[in-house]
Write an enzyme that holds these catalytic residues in place. Sequence first.
Site, PDB file in Angstrom:
ATOM      1  N   ASP A   7      -4.982   5.067  -8.397  1.00  0.00           N
ATOM      2  CA  ASP A   7      -5.543   6.350  -7.991  1.00  0.00           C
ATOM      3  C   ASP A   7      -5.945   7.290  -9.128  1.00  0.00           C
ATOM      4  OD1 ASP A   7      -4.454   5.059  -5.826  1.00  0.00           O
ATOM      5  OD2 ASP A   7      -3.642   6.864  -4.900  1.00  0.00           O
ATOM      6  N   GLU A  29       8.751   2.664  -5.959  1.00  0.00           N
ATOM      7  CA  GLU A  29       7.300   2.433  -5.914  1.00  0.00           C
ATOM      8  C   GLU A  29       6.797   1.931  -7.271  1.00  0.00           C
ATOM      9  OE1 GLU A  29       5.184   6.006  -4.987  1.00  0.00           O
ATOM     10  OE2 GLU A  29       3.251   4.982  -4.742  1.00  0.00           O
TER      11      GLU A  29
HETATM   12  C1  GLC Z   1      -1.145   4.680  -3.755  1.00  0.00           C
HETATM   13  C2  GLC Z   1      -1.405   3.573  -4.770  1.00  0.00           C
HETATM   14  C3  GLC Z   1      -2.122   2.421  -4.089  1.00  0.00           C
HETATM   15  C4  GLC Z   1      -1.306   1.956  -2.896  1.00  0.00           C
HETATM   16  C5  GLC Z   1      -0.919   3.104  -1.973  1.00  0.00           C
HETATM   17  C6  GLC Z   1       0.117   2.700  -0.942  1.00  0.00           C
HETATM   18  O1  GLC Z   1      -2.305   5.217  -3.264  1.00  0.00           O
HETATM   19  O2  GLC Z   1      -2.117   4.041  -5.857  1.00  0.00           O
HETATM   20  O3  GLC Z   1      -2.353   1.362  -4.993  1.00  0.00           O
HETATM   21  O4  GLC Z   1      -1.998   0.981  -2.198  1.00  0.00           O
HETATM   22  O5  GLC Z   1      -0.371   4.164  -2.706  1.00  0.00           O
HETATM   23  O6  GLC Z   1       1.255   2.173  -1.573  1.00  0.00           O
END
Ligand code: GLC
Length: 424
Positions: free
Chosen positions: A164, A387
């Site tokens: 992101d 995460e």
């Molecule tokens: C964030 C991460 C992405 C992932 C999402 C859900 O947006 O950057 O890669 O898929 O979270 O975990």
Amino acid sequence: MKDILDASALDVEARRILEMNDRGGYSVPTAGLYPYQWNWDSAFAALGYAMFDLARGWKELEVLMAGQWDDGMVPHIQFHKVDPSYFPGPDIWGGVGPVPSSGISQPPIAATMARLIYELDPEAGATPMRALYPSFVAWHRWFMDWRLDSGAVCLTHPWEAGRDNAPDWDGSLARIDPVGIDPYERRDTGHVDPSMRPRKSDYDRYLWLVKQGHDCGWDQARLLEINPFRMADPTMHFTLLRAHRDLAWLGRELGLDTASLPDWIAQLEAGAETLWNAALGAYDVRDTASGAWAQAVSNAAFLCWYACVDPKDSLATYARVQAPVRFGVASHDPESPAFEPKRYWRGPSWAMMNMLIAMGFDEAGLPEGAALRDSTARLIAENGFAEYFDPLTGAPAGGRDFTWTAAVWLAWCSPNVGRGRWAR
Ligand code: GLC
């Protein structure tokens, strides 16, 4: 790493997390912060479930692909049940598929995960894989039709790469003036420490890009004309190239039509050249509007082995950027001024990226793969199923009880992995 007894306890915990995040046929990345089905999270989850329940693994992929749009796109989020704890929701996106969804895609790793699941039990996998195969081909075709620039795969929103807030986008996002977005209230910063999340200036631009797509009904031809943010990106490129190869393998294995795939593979093999930034010594993001390099060594650069393309000087660059790193692969070069060890994609180590990178190392016969698996296993054993993690200290960050970290543990890190490609 902790001993094997601890590993068994971690296996139990990983399975508990996958079961807890199961919403009945699909998984959420983690409750609260990410309460919907995310595309590449779901593909990792499928592999995780398959380690203890093969049918549940296939089911995850079936639900994911059932959200495919008529044009072939498979969205990055499917909003199966509206949950106010997440923003931006289905109304802001206005996806036009069979399930309320976002309007962009995500790194296409699903065919690669499908192959890994198929290899666990080819007999059981033949029927689900045959059924899924045409939808994978259609999705891959969508990328080939709409997302190529000089043979390199592009994204149209930072969220499409799944990285992101990577520094890779900074220069190009700065050129966008985010006028015309409605006032909004973020929800992510209510779940986790804001210092670990993207900044407001980034968020404004994320939403401005969503509005562009929403306002034209996600018409890809129109977006090609109006969207100023088109980045040729190693994440999209290497995951798609790898997925083409795995899909071709599955197609041959099952006697299905693979006619388009050799040409697609050849196009992306040639296109990889246009992502090589010789001055940086790494595969890099290229802004297709300006031609400018991002000048950023990200963990996605090290997916070149995974995609089986010429790594050129990547191994030397890997050794350089990894020198201060103790846990996994840093998502951004620790020597760069933009490096922040706890802010999401600006430095932290991500277990699932480590796994993909290591797959490539292993296949290339490089010892870095085993070392990466050991350091990722230690990271999770000592810090839990977060995460993502600080790559220097290992400190857990972002959301907890995370699906893809649990899946990666079960399918790849656990010393008890007894089936599949990494059986010991
Ligand atoms: C964030 C991460 C992405 C992932 C999402 C859900 O947006 O950057 O890669 O898929 O979270 O975990």
